[in-house]
Design an enzyme around this catalytic site. Sequence first.
Site, PDB file in Angstrom:
ATOM      1  N   ARG A 179       0.820  -1.235   0.000  1.00  0.00           N
ATOM      2  CA  ARG A 179       0.000   0.000   0.000  1.00  0.00           C
ATOM      3  C   ARG A 179       0.843   1.269   0.000  1.00  0.00           C
ATOM      4  NH1 ARG A 179      -2.200  -3.250  -1.607  1.00  0.00           N
ATOM      5  NH2 ARG A 179      -3.920  -4.461  -0.809  1.00  0.00           N
ATOM      6  N   SER A 227     -10.123   0.426   4.244  1.00  0.00           N
ATOM      7  CA  SER A 227      -9.233   0.030   5.348  1.00  0.00           C
ATOM      8  C   SER A 227      -8.483   1.242   5.879  1.00  0.00           C
ATOM      9  CB  SER A 227      -8.220  -1.009   4.863  1.00  0.00           C
ATOM     10  OG  SER A 227      -8.901  -2.189   4.515  1.00  0.00           O
ATOM     11  N   GLU A 297      -3.189   3.590   6.819  1.00  0.00           N
ATOM     12  CA  GLU A 297      -3.181   3.383   5.366  1.00  0.00           C
ATOM     13  C   GLU A 297      -3.818   4.610   4.700  1.00  0.00           C
ATOM     14  OE1 GLU A 297      -4.507  -0.448   3.918  1.00  0.00           O
ATOM     15  OE2 GLU A 297      -5.364   0.450   2.111  1.00  0.00           O
TER      16      GLU A 297
HETATM   17  C1  LIG Z   1     -15.225   1.247   0.228  1.00  0.00           C
HETATM   18  C2  LIG Z   1     -13.737   1.291  -0.039  1.00  0.00           C
HETATM   19  C3  LIG Z   1     -13.046   0.123  -0.304  1.00  0.00           C
HETATM   20  C4  LIG Z   1     -11.679   0.155  -0.565  1.00  0.00           C
HETATM   21  N1  LIG Z   1     -11.041  -1.013  -0.844  1.00  0.00           N
HETATM   22  C5  LIG Z   1      -9.734  -0.989  -1.165  1.00  0.00           C
HETATM   23  C6  LIG Z   1      -9.041  -2.206  -1.517  1.00  0.00           C
HETATM   24  O1  LIG Z   1      -9.604  -3.280  -1.570  1.00  0.00           O
HETATM   25  N2  LIG Z   1      -7.730  -2.122  -1.813  1.00  0.00           N
HETATM   26  C7  LIG Z   1      -7.044  -0.940  -1.790  1.00  0.00           C
HETATM   27  O2  LIG Z   1      -5.859  -0.926  -2.098  1.00  0.00           O
HETATM   28  N3  LIG Z   1      -7.672   0.205  -1.448  1.00  0.00           N
HETATM   29  C8  LIG Z   1      -8.993   0.220  -1.151  1.00  0.00           C
HETATM   30  N4  LIG Z   1      -9.620   1.386  -0.811  1.00  0.00           N
HETATM   31  C9  LIG Z   1      -8.844   2.623  -0.694  1.00  0.00           C
HETATM   32  C10 LIG Z   1      -8.726   3.455  -1.968  1.00  0.00           C
HETATM   33  O3  LIG Z   1      -9.801   3.210  -2.871  1.00  0.00           O
HETATM   34  C11 LIG Z   1      -7.388   3.211  -2.670  1.00  0.00           C
HETATM   35  O4  LIG Z   1      -6.304   3.558  -1.843  1.00  0.00           O
HETATM   36  C12 LIG Z   1      -7.279   3.989  -3.975  1.00  0.00           C
HETATM   37  O5  LIG Z   1      -6.138   3.549  -4.686  1.00  0.00           O
HETATM   38  C13 LIG Z   1      -7.176   5.502  -3.759  1.00  0.00           C
HETATM   39  O6  LIG Z   1      -7.342   6.123  -5.016  1.00  0.00           O
HETATM   40  P1  LIG Z   1      -7.933   7.604  -5.113  1.00  0.00           P
HETATM   41  O7  LIG Z   1      -7.950   7.987  -6.549  1.00  0.00           O
HETATM   42  O8  LIG Z   1      -9.211   7.714  -4.391  1.00  0.00           O
HETATM   43  O9  LIG Z   1      -6.791   8.419  -4.379  1.00  0.00           O
HETATM   44  P2  LIG Z   1      -6.947   9.542  -3.244  1.00  0.00           P
HETATM   45  O10 LIG Z   1      -7.651   8.967  -2.073  1.00  0.00           O
HETATM   46  O11 LIG Z   1      -7.521  10.769  -3.848  1.00  0.00           O
HETATM   47  O12 LIG Z   1      -5.418   9.786  -2.885  1.00  0.00           O
HETATM   48  C14 LIG Z   1      -4.654   8.754  -2.288  1.00  0.00           C
HETATM   49  C15 LIG Z   1      -3.176   9.066  -2.502  1.00  0.00           C
HETATM   50  O13 LIG Z   1      -2.889   8.979  -3.897  1.00  0.00           O
HETATM   51  C16 LIG Z   1      -2.293  10.178  -4.357  1.00  0.00           C
HETATM   52  N5  LIG Z   1      -2.699  10.402  -5.739  1.00  0.00           N
HETATM   53  C17 LIG Z   1      -3.943  10.342  -6.271  1.00  0.00           C
HETATM   54  N6  LIG Z   1      -3.899  10.593  -7.588  1.00  0.00           N
HETATM   55  C18 LIG Z   1      -2.601  10.825  -7.901  1.00  0.00           C
HETATM   56  C19 LIG Z   1      -1.901  11.153  -9.107  1.00  0.00           C
HETATM   57  N7  LIG Z   1      -2.524  11.319 -10.278  1.00  0.00           N
HETATM   58  N8  LIG Z   1      -0.560  11.326  -9.040  1.00  0.00           N
HETATM   59  C20 LIG Z   1       0.112  11.207  -7.869  1.00  0.00           C
HETATM   60  N9  LIG Z   1      -0.493  10.885  -6.692  1.00  0.00           N
HETATM   61  C21 LIG Z   1      -1.845  10.698  -6.717  1.00  0.00           C
HETATM   62  C22 LIG Z   1      -2.791  11.260  -3.405  1.00  0.00           C
HETATM   63  O14 LIG Z   1      -1.908  12.365  -3.371  1.00  0.00           O
HETATM   64  C23 LIG Z   1      -2.809  10.494  -2.081  1.00  0.00           C
HETATM   65  O15 LIG Z   1      -1.513  10.445  -1.524  1.00  0.00           O
HETATM   66  C24 LIG Z   1     -10.988   1.384  -0.561  1.00  0.00           C
HETATM   67  C25 LIG Z   1     -11.695   2.564  -0.293  1.00  0.00           C
HETATM   68  C26 LIG Z   1     -13.046   2.530  -0.049  1.00  0.00           C
HETATM   69  C27 LIG Z   1     -13.796   3.812   0.178  1.00  0.00           C
END
Ligand SMILES: Cc1cc2nc3c(=O)[nH]c(=O)nc-3n(C[C@H](O)[C@H](O)[C@H](O)COP(=O)(O)OP(=O)(O)OC[C@H]3O[C@@H](n4cnc5c(N)ncnc54)[C@H](O)[C@@H]3O)c2cc1C
Length: 307
Positions: A179, A227, A297
Site C-alpha cells: 500500500r 481500510s 493506510e
Molecule cells: C469502500 C472502499 C473500499 C476500498 N477497498 C480498497 C481495496 O480493496 N484495496 C485498496 O488498495 N484500497 C482500497 N480502498 C482505498 C482506496 O480506494 C485506494 O487507496 C485507492 O487507490 C485511492 O485512489 P484515489 O484515486 O481515491 O486516491 P486519493 O484517495 O484521492 O489519494 C490517495 C493518494 O494517492 C495520491 N494520488 C492520487 N492521484 C494521484 C496522481 N494522479 N498522481 C500522484 N499521486 C496521486 C494522493 O496524493 C494520495 O496520496 C478502498 C476505499 C473505499 C472507500
Amino acid sequence: MSFPDIVPNLKARMPELRGRLLANQPLDTQSWFRVGGPAQALFMPQDENDLAYFLRNLPAEIPVTVIGASSNLIIRDGGIAGAVVRLGKGFNDIVVEDGHKVRAGTAALDAHVARAAQKAAIGGLSFLSGIPGSIGGALRMNAGAFGGETKDVLIEARGIDRAGNARTFSSADMGFTYRNSNAPEDVVFVSAVLQGRPGDSAQIEGEMLEIKRKREASQPKNMTCGSTFKNPPGQSAWRVIEAAGCRGLTVGGAQVSDKHCNFLINLGGAKAADIEALGEMVRERVKAHSGVELEWEIKRVGVPTSP
Ligand SMILES: Cc1cc2nc3c(=O)[nH]c(=O)nc-3n(C[C@H](O)[C@H](O)[C@H](O)COP(=O)(O)OP(=O)(O)OC[C@H]3O[C@@H](n4cnc5c(N)ncnc54)[C@H](O)[C@@H]3O)c2cc1C
C-alpha cells in the site's frame, strides 16, 4: 473558513494556462468521508502540457497536493493550503493495446479500467473492479485486493514532476511496497500502462461479480475510506482492533464500523477531526492491548481547523 485568494496572482504569472484554477473550492463533496475544508487554489488541468506549464510556473514556496477520487483521504477541516491538483477530463482515456495491455489516464476509475479489460477479454485486472479509486491513487497506494496488486500489473507510469518535467517510471522504479510507492512525492502521475493476460470475458465477469459479492458481505456502505490501517506483518488489522474492544467505538459523528472494524465511518455529522481522533484512539488502544503499532493506510492531508 477560507484561505487568502492566491488565484489572481497565479493567473497573472501564467497567461497561457488553459485549465480551470479556482480559489477556495470545497473538497468535502467529493471526499468519500464527506468531510474537509476547501482547496486554497484548485487546479484542473486540460492536459499534460497544461499541467507541466502550471507546475513549472508555480512559485516554489506554494505546496502542491494531488487528489484522485479521495477514497483514501481524510481531508482535514481547515482545508488544503497551496495548490491542489485534480485530474479529470483529459486524463481519463482508457485504451486497449496489443499484447493484452491497457493504457489508462490516471483520472480513470479503477472500476472502469477493469470493465474495459473484461470487455476486451483481458484477464488479470479484475481485482481493480472493487477498488473505488482512480488509477493515480492506485499508483501512489499500490492498490490491491483479492490477490492482485498494482505492482504486479504495472508496466510503466508517466508523471510530471514539480519542475514541470515529464518522467517515466517502470514498475521497479516505482519502489512499490504494501500500500505504498516510493516514487518521488512531487510527481503527479498522468497515465499508466497495465499488463493483463489472455482471458475469457464471461469468466472475468464472473470474477468481478464474486468480488462485488464478497465486498457487499463484508464492508459497510456508509461514508468511509475503506481500510484505515495497514495490516501489521503477519496479522490482520481488524483482528487486533476487535481484540482491543474498538468495534463500534465513536468520536463525535465518527464510528469504528460494526461490520468491518478496520473501517471508520461517518455516521452523518462527523468532522475530519472526529475521524482522525477516532483513528488515533484506536491506535492507542491497540498499542496498549497488544503492543501492535498500527500504521495509517489512509492519508491525512490539509490543516486542522484553527481553534
Ligand atoms: C469502500 C472502499 C473500499 C476500498 N477497498 C480498497 C481495496 O480493496 N484495496 C485498496 O488498495 N484500497 C482500497 N480502498 C482505498 C482506496 O480506494 C485506494 O487507496 C485507492 O487507490 C485511492 O485512489 P484515489 O484515486 O481515491 O486516491 P486519493 O484517495 O484521492 O489519494 C490517495 C493518494 O494517492 C495520491 N494520488 C492520487 N492521484 C494521484 C496522481 N494522479 N498522481 C500522484 N499521486 C496521486 C494522493 O496524493 C494520495 O496520496 C478502498 C476505499 C473505499 C472507500
